[in-house]
Write an enzyme that holds these catalytic residues in place. Structure first.
Site, PDB file in Angstrom:
ATOM      1  N   LYS A  22       0.835  -1.215   0.000  1.00 10.91           N
ATOM      2  CA  LYS A  22       0.000   0.000   0.000  1.00 10.91           C
ATOM      3  C   LYS A  22       0.864   1.258   0.000  1.00 10.91           C
ATOM      4  O   LYS A  22       0.651   2.170  -0.807  1.00 10.91           O
ATOM      5  CB  LYS A  22      -0.893   0.002   1.251  1.00 10.91           C
ATOM      6  CG  LYS A  22      -1.499   1.355   1.586  1.00 10.91           C
ATOM      7  CD  LYS A  22      -2.324   1.312   2.843  1.00 10.91           C
ATOM      8  CE  LYS A  22      -1.604   1.526   4.147  1.00 10.91           C
ATOM      9  NZ  LYS A  22      -1.364   2.900   4.568  1.00 10.91           N
ATOM     10  N   ASN A  23       1.846   1.310   0.897  1.00 12.77           N
ATOM     11  CA  ASN A  23       2.600   2.550   1.057  1.00 12.77           C
ATOM     12  C   ASN A  23       3.595   2.811  -0.071  1.00 12.77           C
ATOM     13  O   ASN A  23       4.160   3.904  -0.164  1.00 12.77           O
ATOM     14  CB  ASN A  23       3.284   2.590   2.423  1.00 12.77           C
ATOM     15  CG  ASN A  23       2.261   2.746   3.544  1.00 12.77           C
ATOM     16  OD1 ASN A  23       1.099   3.044   3.278  1.00 12.77           O
ATOM     17  ND2 ASN A  23       2.686   2.537   4.773  1.00 12.77           N
ATOM     18  N   ARG A  92      -4.244  10.897   4.836  1.00  8.94           N
ATOM     19  CA  ARG A  92      -3.146  11.868   4.911  1.00  8.94           C
ATOM     20  C   ARG A  92      -2.165  11.750   3.754  1.00  8.94           C
ATOM     21  O   ARG A  92      -1.592  12.740   3.319  1.00  8.94           O
ATOM     22  CB  ARG A  92      -2.382  11.671   6.210  1.00  8.94           C
ATOM     23  CG  ARG A  92      -3.095  12.162   7.424  1.00  8.94           C
ATOM     24  CD  ARG A  92      -2.167  12.045   8.600  1.00  8.94           C
ATOM     25  NE  ARG A  92      -0.875  12.641   8.297  1.00  8.94           N
ATOM     26  CZ  ARG A  92      -0.570  13.922   8.470  1.00  8.94           C
ATOM     27  NH1 ARG A  92      -1.451  14.743   8.971  1.00  8.94           N
ATOM     28  NH2 ARG A  92       0.623  14.369   8.155  1.00  8.94           N
ATOM     29  N   CYS A 116      -4.141  12.822  13.226  1.00  7.72           N
ATOM     30  CA  CYS A 116      -4.951  11.618  13.197  1.00  7.72           C
ATOM     31  C   CYS A 116      -4.747  10.861  14.484  1.00  7.72           C
ATOM     32  O   CYS A 116      -3.974  11.287  15.339  1.00  7.72           O
ATOM     33  CB  CYS A 116      -4.659  10.775  11.962  1.00  7.72           C
ATOM     34  SG  CYS A 116      -3.078   9.970  12.020  1.00  7.72           S
ATOM     35  N   ARG A 121       1.248  14.380  13.535  1.00  2.46           N
ATOM     36  CA  ARG A 121       1.691  14.252  12.145  1.00  2.46           C
ATOM     37  C   ARG A 121       1.777  15.576  11.371  1.00  2.46           C
ATOM     38  O   ARG A 121       0.983  15.848  10.471  1.00  2.46           O
ATOM     39  CB  ARG A 121       0.814  13.242  11.404  1.00  2.46           C
ATOM     40  CG  ARG A 121       0.823  11.894  12.082  1.00  2.46           C
ATOM     41  CD  ARG A 121       0.122  10.840  11.302  1.00  2.46           C
ATOM     42  NE  ARG A 121       0.894  10.350  10.180  1.00  2.46           N
ATOM     43  CZ  ARG A 121       0.462   9.427   9.331  1.00  2.46           C
ATOM     44  NH1 ARG A 121      -0.740   8.917   9.495  1.00  2.46           N
ATOM     45  NH2 ARG A 121       1.215   9.014   8.341  1.00  2.46           N
ATOM     46  N   ASP A 308       4.812   0.577  12.167  1.00  2.00           N
ATOM     47  CA  ASP A 308       3.602  -0.050  11.627  1.00  2.00           C
ATOM     48  C   ASP A 308       3.448  -1.513  12.053  1.00  2.00           C
ATOM     49  O   ASP A 308       2.452  -2.150  11.708  1.00  2.00           O
ATOM     50  CB  ASP A 308       3.578   0.055  10.090  1.00  2.00           C
ATOM     51  CG  ASP A 308       3.356   1.488   9.634  1.00  2.00           C
ATOM     52  OD1 ASP A 308       2.901   2.307  10.447  1.00  2.00           O
ATOM     53  OD2 ASP A 308       3.644   1.785   8.456  1.00  2.00           O
ATOM     54  N   ILE A 330       8.597   6.881  16.812  1.00  2.00           N
ATOM     55  CA  ILE A 330       8.119   7.591  15.619  1.00  2.00           C
ATOM     56  C   ILE A 330       6.840   8.366  15.934  1.00  2.00           C
ATOM     57  O   ILE A 330       6.728   9.556  15.626  1.00  2.00           O
ATOM     58  CB  ILE A 330       7.866   6.608  14.445  1.00  2.00           C
ATOM     59  CG1 ILE A 330       9.094   5.719  14.198  1.00  2.00           C
ATOM     60  CG2 ILE A 330       7.479   7.373  13.171  1.00  2.00           C
ATOM     61  CD1 ILE A 330      10.344   6.422  13.716  1.00  2.00           C
ATOM     62  N   ARG A 400      -8.501  -0.347   4.868  1.00  2.00           N
ATOM     63  CA  ARG A 400      -7.585   0.635   4.259  1.00  2.00           C
ATOM     64  C   ARG A 400      -6.257  -0.006   3.901  1.00  2.00           C
ATOM     65  O   ARG A 400      -5.539   0.503   3.043  1.00  2.00           O
ATOM     66  CB  ARG A 400      -7.309   1.777   5.254  1.00  2.00           C
ATOM     67  CG  ARG A 400      -8.543   2.553   5.617  1.00  2.00           C
ATOM     68  CD  ARG A 400      -8.185   3.693   6.517  1.00  2.00           C
ATOM     69  NE  ARG A 400      -7.151   4.519   5.881  1.00  2.00           N
ATOM     70  CZ  ARG A 400      -6.623   5.586   6.422  1.00  2.00           C
ATOM     71  NH1 ARG A 400      -7.012   5.977   7.594  1.00  2.00           N
ATOM     72  NH2 ARG A 400      -5.705   6.272   5.777  1.00  2.00           N
TER      73      ARG A 400
END
Ligand code: EPU
Length: 421
Positions: A22-23, A92, A116, A121, A308, A330, A400
């Site tokens: 996805k990213n 985002r 979020c 962020r 993540d 992070i 998502r």
């Protein structure tokens, strides 16, 4: 709104095919704005975030066709340079269209993304990167209004308070490819998704060196052409199922996975007593029989342990026989899953950006609520091993980022179903 019902207790065994990342897909799709030629992107997962990016590109006037895992962005210019609040506020990562729009069309208006659930962020590093190339950026009525007569290569130092930023690096790279002269991005993010974006841009004719290291050198070119490109497999989906294998005392082969993208996780799982075999076509993860041992985790930028996978790893560590310390470097506030895991019988104490996890013997099924993508995945993992039934509501977060999650887990033995609320 749908919910997931998980009956815990089944060992997982078999093969799961890993989807495209996805990213990596999101900035690669945004990069198609940089050319008027056709682009064909394959290994694109069917996910809500990917549809949002496709909707943004459509709203800019790009014509897009999707067949299976392939997305074709037709030849043509954009007819509009505004990315509206309604779309940007749902994801985002939409901010990554800012760079390509200014680079190709000299102007852009993109809704300013909000905070979020995982933390504030900010986007200061995006703005810094683009300004260092000569873009003029203002914030007006909730939008970033950008213009540039001529973009000129420069030095962009993108180190922030929490290290580098994947999307700020991507946005700057997406702008620099069409700027005049050389750009050097210092303290660039080294994540594989940045390298994959560079791979696509290079296929389009960009001149980029050093992607995947903290110094990226980009020599601007006049034009970029269309390209066909296959997106890398998703290392976070891979990591989530690796953890599932360990938690359920199972054995999974994750086909297509790239073990070299998950070295920090492999290191930690090995420390916990798991057998991990790296293969050319994937990675196999089997529990050694004994209960997993406790360990300590600190999330860092790549190649450190990924934020993540922090929530999913926390689920695993709730069931060890010792104490584990997890520090989030992070997103210091990304602990929304802690209270839900405690509702299932975990023993987790939160102290600022650190969670102290005291292992328990069992988790018990409960009604829990998903709050962000990775926290939701952590609850699914907990549900797979909890005694009895776990009901996870608000699972739109999972849609998502995890392609066909229930189907993939059911095929390897999980008892998991989706119900409409
Ligand atoms: N940051 C700044 N200023 C900025 C940008 C970021 O200080 O201008 C800080 C953030 O506050 C954070 C860190 O830098 O501490 C990295 O965050 P950032 O918001 O830049 O992350 P991102 O690049 O927007 C990507 C992934 C995230 C993942 C992070 C960290 C995409 C689409 N998203 O976000 O993925 O958590 O990198 O690895 O690539 C997810 O998939 O669940 C997800 C949240």
């Amino acid at each position: 709104m749908d919910k997931l019902i998980v009956e815990g207790g089944n060992r997982l065994s078999g093969t799961i095919r890993i989807s495209g990342a996805k990213n990596a897909c999101l900035p690669i799709l945004a990069a198609t704005v940089l050319t008027e030629d056709e682009c064909v992107i394959s290994n694109v997962p069917e996910l809500k975030d990917v549809s949002t990016m496709i909707n943004i590109l459509s709203s800019l006037g790009k014509k897009i066709e999707r067949a299976g895992d392939t997305v074709k962005v037709m030849a043509g210019r954009v007819s509009n340079v505004v990315a509206e609040y309604d779309l940007v506020s749902t994801m985002r990562a939409s901010i990554v269209v800012l760079g390509p729009l200014i680079a190709k069309y000299g102007r852009a208006k993109v809704s300013f993304p909000g905070g979020c659930i995982i933390g504030p962020r900010p986007i200061d590093l995006h703005l810094k990167g683009l300004r260092s190339l000569g873009a003029d950026l203002k914030v007006e009525e909730g939008y970033i209004v950008a213009s540039a007569k001529k973009l000129k290569g420069g030095r962009a130092y993108l180190g922030g308070h929490f290290g580098s930023s994947v999307l700020a690096t991507s946005n700057t790279m997406l702008t620099a490819v069409l700027a005049v002269g050389e750009t050097v991005i210092e303290d660039a993010a080294c994540e594989p998704e940045v390298s994959d974006l560079a791979g696509f841009l290079t296929a389009m004719g960009a001149d980029i060196e050093g992607a995947g290291t903290p110094t990226i050198r980009i020599r601007g070119v006049k034009n970029l052409a269309g390209a066909s490109y296959r997106v890398i497999p998703d290392r976070i989906e891979t990591g989530t199922y690796m953890i599932a294998a360990v938690m359920t005392d199972g054995c999974l082969f994750l086909e297509n996975a790239r073990p070299e993208h998950n070295l920090a996780l492999i290191d930690k799982l090995t420390e916990c007593g798991t057998l991990v075999s790296e293969r050319a076509d994937g990675v196999e993860v089997c529990r050694s029989g004994a209960p997993p041992r406790s360990t300590h985790i600190t999330t860092l930028t790549y190649p450190g342990f990924p934020t993540d996978l922090q929530a999913q790893m926390m689920s695993l560590l709730t069931l060890t026989d010792g104490i584990s310390v997890i520090t989030e470097k992070i997103y210091p506030e990304r602990f929304i899953h802690v209270s839900e895991l405690n509702r299932m019988g975990a023993n987790i104490l939160l102290e600022g950006p650190t969670a102290i996890v005291k292992g328990v013997k069992d988790l018990s099924g409960a009604q829990v609520m998903a709050s962000d993508l990775r926290a939701s995945a952590a609850l699914v993992l907990a549900g797979l091993v909890a005694e009895g039934r776990t009901e996870i509501s608000r699972i739109y977060h999972l849609d998502r980022g995890y392609e066909h999650l229930e189907e993939k887990l059911t095929a390897v033995g999980a008892n998991i179903e989706r119900e409409s609320e």
